[in-house]
Motif scaffolding. Sequence first.
Motif, mmCIF file in Angstrom:
data_model
loop_
_atom_site.group_PDB
_atom_site.id
_atom_site.type_symbol
_atom_site.label_atom_id
_atom_site.label_comp_id
_atom_site.label_asym_id
_atom_site.label_seq_id
_atom_site.Cartn_x
_atom_site.Cartn_y
_atom_site.Cartn_z
ATOM 1 N N GLY A 1 -9.410 -7.080 -5.446
ATOM 2 C CA GLY A 1 -9.337 -5.620 -5.422
ATOM 3 C C GLY A 1 -7.994 -5.071 -4.982
ATOM 4 O O GLY A 1 -7.822 -3.841 -4.927
ATOM 5 N N GLU B 1 -2.147 -2.333 -10.815
ATOM 6 C CA GLU B 1 -2.937 -3.038 -11.831
ATOM 7 C C GLU B 1 -2.257 -3.059 -13.190
ATOM 8 O O GLU B 1 -2.605 -3.878 -14.052
ATOM 9 N N HIS B 2 -1.249 -2.182 -13.410
ATOM 10 C CA HIS B 2 -0.554 -2.139 -14.690
ATOM 11 C C HIS B 2 0.553 -3.179 -14.795
ATOM 12 O O HIS B 2 1.136 -3.357 -15.874
ATOM 13 N N LEU C 1 -5.064 -5.140 -6.516
ATOM 14 C CA LEU C 1 -4.316 -4.483 -7.589
ATOM 15 C C LEU C 1 -4.638 -2.995 -7.634
ATOM 16 O O LEU C 1 -3.742 -2.144 -7.791
ATOM 17 N N GLN C 2 -5.919 -2.674 -7.515
ATOM 18 C CA GLN C 2 -6.327 -1.272 -7.538
ATOM 19 C C GLN C 2 -5.909 -0.567 -6.242
ATOM 20 O O GLN C 2 -5.433 0.580 -6.279
ATOM 21 N N ASP C 3 -6.091 -1.239 -5.104
ATOM 22 C CA ASP C 3 -5.722 -0.622 -3.828
ATOM 23 C C ASP C 3 -4.237 -0.309 -3.763
ATOM 24 O O ASP C 3 -3.832 0.705 -3.178
ATOM 25 N N TRP C 4 -3.425 -1.183 -4.345
ATOM 26 C CA TRP C 4 -1.977 -1.017 -4.262
ATOM 27 C C TRP C 4 -1.401 -0.255 -5.458
ATOM 28 O O TRP C 4 -0.178 -0.111 -5.563
ATOM 29 N N LYS C 5 -2.277 0.159 -6.399
ATOM 30 C CA LYS C 5 -1.855 0.891 -7.609
ATOM 31 C C LYS C 5 -0.841 0.073 -8.424
ATOM 32 O O LYS C 5 0.158 0.585 -8.930
ATOM 33 N N THR D 1 0.825 -1.205 0.000
ATOM 34 C CA THR D 1 0.000 0.000 0.000
ATOM 35 C C THR D 1 0.863 1.260 0.000
ATOM 36 O O THR D 1 1.827 1.366 0.767
#
Length: 932
Positions: A307, A315-316, A309-313, A63
């Motif tokens: 979720g 997803e790319h 991937l989005q929480d930890w930024k 995070t």
Amino acid sequence: MRMITFLLVGLIVHVVFFLSIFDIYFTSPLVHGMTPHATPQAPPSSRLVLVVADGLRADSFFTLLPNGSSRAPYLRSVIEEKGTWGVSHTRVPTESRPGHVALIAGFYEDVSAVAKGWKENPVEFDSVFNETRHTWCWGSPDILPMFAKGASGDHVYTHTYPAEEEDFASTDASRLDTWVFTQVKSFFQSAKSNASLRANLLQDENVFFLHLLGIDTNGHAHRPMSQEYLDNIGLVDTGVAELVSMVEDFFGHDGRTAYVFTSDHGMTNWGSHGAGHPSETLTPLVAWGAGVHNARRATGPQPYSDGFLQDWKLEHLQRVDVNQADIAPLMASLIGVPFPLNSVGILPLLYLNNSEHFKAESMYTNAIQVLEQYKIKMTQKKETTMPFLFTPFEHLTESKQSQFINTARILIQLEKYEDAMALCRTLIARALEGLAYYHTYDRFFLGCSVVLGFVGWTSYVVLVILKTHANLNRNPSVLQQIPSHALVRLSLSLTVVITVFLLIQRSPVTYYVYCLLPVPLWYSVLKESGILTDLFRSAPSLPLWKCFGYFVLVSFGIELLVASFFHRAMLTVGLAVLSLWPFLSGLFGKAKFRSLSWCLGCLCLAAFPLMPVVGREPNVHLVTFAGVLSLFTSACYLWSSRPRTTMHLSDRQQFVSQLLHVAVCAYVPSLTHSSLQQKQGLPLLNQVISWSTLASSMIVPLLSSTRLFQRLLSIFLSLTATYLLLSTGSEALFPPVLAWLMFVWINIEQEAMLAQGVSGRQELSTIDFSANIDIAKLRQLKLDDIRRSYFFVFFIITAFFGTGNIASINSFDPASVYCFLTVFNPFLMGGLMMWKVVIPFIIVMCTFETIQVATQLSSRSLFLIVLVISDLMALHFFFLVQDYGSWLDIGTSISHYVIVMSMTIFLMLLSVVTHILTSQRLTLWRHKKHFP
């Protein structure tokens, strides 16, 4: 049968039933005798650096901070630029030892290791370290020695700090990690001038292992959301960055070093671990360096719906999750050493940056290594089973094994690598299923033997109750006319048949115990079964509808207790129902005040099971209030009892000293908490007071009068003082409330006796525990005694689960023992936490002892009913044990059975202890004695 003999036999029987669960469910799955297998292709790495940040949660690591930066900037840059990352999924129990075994040896340590020690190897097992040329380790003395002792040869070198450094009260636990990084720097610095060491370092197949305990220690002491825990992550990140730079410089940036960064387990928000909460089972994994894929962009939706991937930024970037045991074959593949012989991990191919041929050969080696374990397990079971009874695992017979192996080899030769790897994954899955199949092969057979013994024992206890404690019409029965020698011959014949069968099967010694134990038990049942005929003859004179009603109520009550193991709120329901007892039984009309006190006591106690088991913030003010409440209620009793009871001067002096002692113990947790908050450590005076209180808690009551309420009050004050020192919040209120309800129970049972018209009732204030019991005044059992026994079992379970759930490891806050010690010591801390559980037990047991005396019943009669109820619960949980579903479900189902069996055995022993605690008196000085 005399009571002592009966108790010894009962104890042995229950110990056997208790140990049976370890043979049925907790036997080690490991097999030995396999041949090591390594990937034939040249490995991409010469050396590997493994960094394990003990207790690091995945979310705490991944995070980002509110400003968009990372608290671990170096490792974040590795994830985004030159490494592969994912989440490592651990298994229960999420503790340091099993976590490291899974990481380094590739298998999940079974629960049998619990009884074999924290630092020692419970069984011999292979590990990645054992297969290396050299392994250097730095870190905790609790973890490193077990891998050094498990290694063949002397090529695993450990460097540990003193165990005393693992202090939860430390001003800065991150110094443990600083020590490790400093030692590693000194090590490489010294290697530059040490030709022999340098030569060893330059060889291939080497591992450097850094175990970092600071994060875990700070998490226990300050919680994972604390600044200390989060800052420690930054310190580790800085240390890893410097470590990588130093290693690369030493080896001349040869591009032959692989790095793995991970954790053994996570941690709950309240600073504990051991169970299956996601915060405990999700840990970070970052790998980079030689042989590891660089960061890869995600080209489409990723197969994760949590979720994170989005929480930890992130997803790319491609995320590659693994099971914790998969890391061991990954490390072995990177440096080219044989896979650990007992590994059940599956090589995570997406981490490897190598040719498809190398991946296929590595996967093939992985499959062969797992298959060899299966073959040995199958052969062992086949050799110890009669041919006509052996049922092979149909999905992987010997012919199918050959077919799998040959096909995979041909596919690799034909360069159809994807097909070969898919086939190898299928073979591994089948082999693991087969290992589980043969590991549990005898489970049904052993289970039937144990159940048969259980039913036989319970039936015998029921017959003993009917024979010795019930008024039945005694008449010669049909079975009593059967010659006893016929039963003896039948029993001997069965013993011979079972023994010969087990000899042919070459079964372990314990199997003989489980299978032969039912024979003498059922022999005893058949020998006494004429009592059933007496029961039938007495049926016309019995209140059948009342008997049926009691049977239904007790059956419902047992199911309620079983449900309370899964849902603590069921205890609240049960206490709410019990609060109505005086109104339903008609006692309210005869004793209004005591009935209302009973109702109020039950409802107050019912609040505790509704409180959260875990996650409670420490509140020392509640501990202080609990001490004040205990003092107030004790002082009120002493004041109100003055007209009825005359106390000797020495007894009054003792009560005053005990009251003052409770006052001191109510203040010590507050003082300790304040000192630890200010990072001043544990005050020595507090520690002395705590240990001396604990040591004297079972001795001080023996100095008081043996008059009923005086002795009980002394026991309560002594135990409460210890409990306050072991409390951190609202649970400190539990003993005073429980003791209040127990006090009311003793009094209201007297009213129940009066309502039943029992003659010879003695006034409670005149009862002396040390007085010899007049056997002539002991009465026979009545139906209402079943209710008393059930109340006892219910209160024992309430005492057990009232403030926590011992079936869950993380129910207990390590802060509970900080008045006694802060240096990590798992067995001493565990012992103190168990004593905290036992204290409410003793309060209930002393109450039950009192009720036996007050109601003129022999201790044997009520205890036998309790034994039947407990055994019925244990049998219920035996059927609920499961070996499917999540690991948490499996572990919980087994722990419930173990708890109930332990409770039954423990009650037998505790009944002796409480008898001594209530009836014996120590005299340290002589005085003219007017009162007992």
